[in-house]
Design a protein around this motif. Structure first.
Motif, mmCIF file in Angstrom:
data_model
loop_
_atom_site.group_PDB
_atom_site.id
_atom_site.type_symbol
_atom_site.label_atom_id
_atom_site.label_comp_id
_atom_site.label_asym_id
_atom_site.label_seq_id
_atom_site.Cartn_x
_atom_site.Cartn_y
_atom_site.Cartn_z
ATOM 1 N N HIS A 99 0.797 -1.224 0.000
ATOM 2 C CA HIS A 99 0.000 0.000 0.000
ATOM 3 C C HIS A 99 0.836 1.283 0.000
ATOM 4 O O HIS A 99 0.273 2.371 -0.001
ATOM 5 C CB HIS A 99 -0.949 -0.005 1.196
ATOM 6 N N GLY A 100 2.158 1.163 0.062
ATOM 7 C CA GLY A 100 3.023 2.334 0.062
ATOM 8 C C GLY A 100 2.940 3.160 1.337
ATOM 9 O O GLY A 100 3.311 4.327 1.359
ATOM 10 N N ILE A 101 2.455 2.551 2.404
ATOM 11 C CA ILE A 101 2.300 3.234 3.690
ATOM 12 C C ILE A 101 3.470 2.841 4.577
ATOM 13 O O ILE A 101 3.696 1.663 4.816
ATOM 14 C CB ILE A 101 0.972 2.839 4.373
ATOM 15 N N VAL A 102 4.218 3.834 5.066
ATOM 16 C CA VAL A 102 5.403 3.546 5.869
ATOM 17 C C VAL A 102 5.124 3.894 7.332
ATOM 18 O O VAL A 102 4.770 5.023 7.652
ATOM 19 C CB VAL A 102 6.619 4.346 5.362
ATOM 20 N N ILE A 103 5.265 2.886 8.206
ATOM 21 C CA ILE A 103 5.195 3.100 9.656
ATOM 22 C C ILE A 103 6.388 2.389 10.279
ATOM 23 O O ILE A 103 6.970 1.494 9.679
ATOM 24 C CB ILE A 103 3.884 2.584 10.287
ATOM 25 N N THR A 104 6.732 2.802 11.482
ATOM 26 C CA THR A 104 7.795 2.132 12.226
ATOM 27 C C THR A 104 7.257 1.758 13.596
ATOM 28 O O THR A 104 6.199 2.240 14.014
ATOM 29 C CB THR A 104 9.024 3.048 12.407
ATOM 30 N N GLU A 105 7.998 0.928 14.290
ATOM 31 C CA GLU A 105 7.578 0.546 15.642
ATOM 32 C C GLU A 105 7.499 1.755 16.557
ATOM 33 O O GLU A 105 6.700 1.783 17.480
ATOM 34 C CB GLU A 105 8.511 -0.514 16.223
ATOM 35 N N THR A 106 8.307 2.772 16.310
ATOM 36 C CA THR A 106 8.269 3.968 17.155
ATOM 37 C C THR A 106 6.996 4.782 16.925
ATOM 38 O O THR A 106 6.646 5.622 17.738
ATOM 39 C CB THR A 106 9.507 4.868 16.929
ATOM 40 N N ASP A 107 6.299 4.537 15.801
ATOM 41 C CA ASP A 107 5.035 5.213 15.533
ATOM 42 C C ASP A 107 3.894 4.610 16.336
ATOM 43 O O ASP A 107 2.817 5.184 16.401
ATOM 44 C CB ASP A 107 4.671 5.107 14.045
ATOM 45 N N LEU A 108 4.130 3.444 16.926
ATOM 46 C CA LEU A 108 3.066 2.696 17.566
ATOM 47 C C LEU A 108 3.221 2.668 19.075
ATOM 48 O O LEU A 108 4.318 2.614 19.596
ATOM 49 C CB LEU A 108 3.071 1.255 17.050
ATOM 50 N N SER A 109 2.101 2.678 19.758
ATOM 51 C CA SER A 109 2.065 2.517 21.202
ATOM 52 C C SER A 109 1.103 1.381 21.508
ATOM 53 O O SER A 109 0.057 1.252 20.858
ATOM 54 C CB SER A 109 1.570 3.808 21.863
ATOM 55 N N ALA A 110 1.427 0.575 22.486
ATOM 56 C CA ALA A 110 0.549 -0.538 22.868
ATOM 57 C C ALA A 110 -0.822 -0.035 23.308
ATOM 58 O O ALA A 110 -1.808 -0.762 23.250
ATOM 59 C CB ALA A 110 1.187 -1.363 23.980
ATOM 60 N N ASN A 111 -0.883 1.241 23.729
ATOM 61 C CA ASN A 111 -2.149 1.819 24.180
ATOM 62 C C ASN A 111 -2.939 2.482 23.058
ATOM 63 O O ASN A 111 -4.041 2.958 23.280
ATOM 64 C CB ASN A 111 -1.895 2.829 25.298
ATOM 65 N N SER A 112 -2.367 2.540 21.855
ATOM 66 C CA SER A 112 -3.084 3.103 20.709
ATOM 67 C C SER A 112 -4.156 2.125 20.264
ATOM 68 O O SER A 112 -3.939 0.920 20.239
ATOM 69 C CB SER A 112 -2.131 3.334 19.541
ATOM 70 N N THR A 113 -5.314 2.667 19.876
ATOM 71 C CA THR A 113 -6.347 1.798 19.317
ATOM 72 C C THR A 113 -6.058 1.585 17.839
ATOM 73 O O THR A 113 -5.294 2.333 17.223
ATOM 74 C CB THR A 113 -7.755 2.401 19.472
#
Length: 80
Positions: free
Chosen positions: A50-64
């Motif tokens: 999909h050409g969407i770039v995310i990293t682990e630092t973009d994510l939080s375990a508390n994010s929905t």
């Protein structure tokens, strides 16, 4: 449900192997059972398919999952 949210949920359940039951828009990543392997699969599929770039630092375990989809949409809008 947004297209991005559907992509996130489908990727987590179909490609990362998470059970569909806890994977809902209001579930946090932790509640949905998203571990480092699932994050790696999600990041790879989002980028490759999909050409969407995310990293682990973009994510939080508390994010929905809905918040993650909104973050992806905002990031995509900023880069186009």
């Amino acid at each position: 449900m947004s297209d991005t949210l559907r992509i996130v949920i489908d990727t987590l359940t179909q490609k990362a192997g998470l059970p569909a039951v806890p994977v809902t828009p209001t579930a946090t990543l932790a509640q949905a059972g998203v571990d480092s392997m699932a994050i790696a699969v999600l990041a790879m599929v989002l980028e490759d398919d999909h050409g969407i770039v995310i990293t682990e630092t973009d994510l939080s375990a508390n994010s929905t999952l809905a918040e993650l989809a909104a973050f992806i949409d905002q990031h995509q809008a900023a880069t186009t």
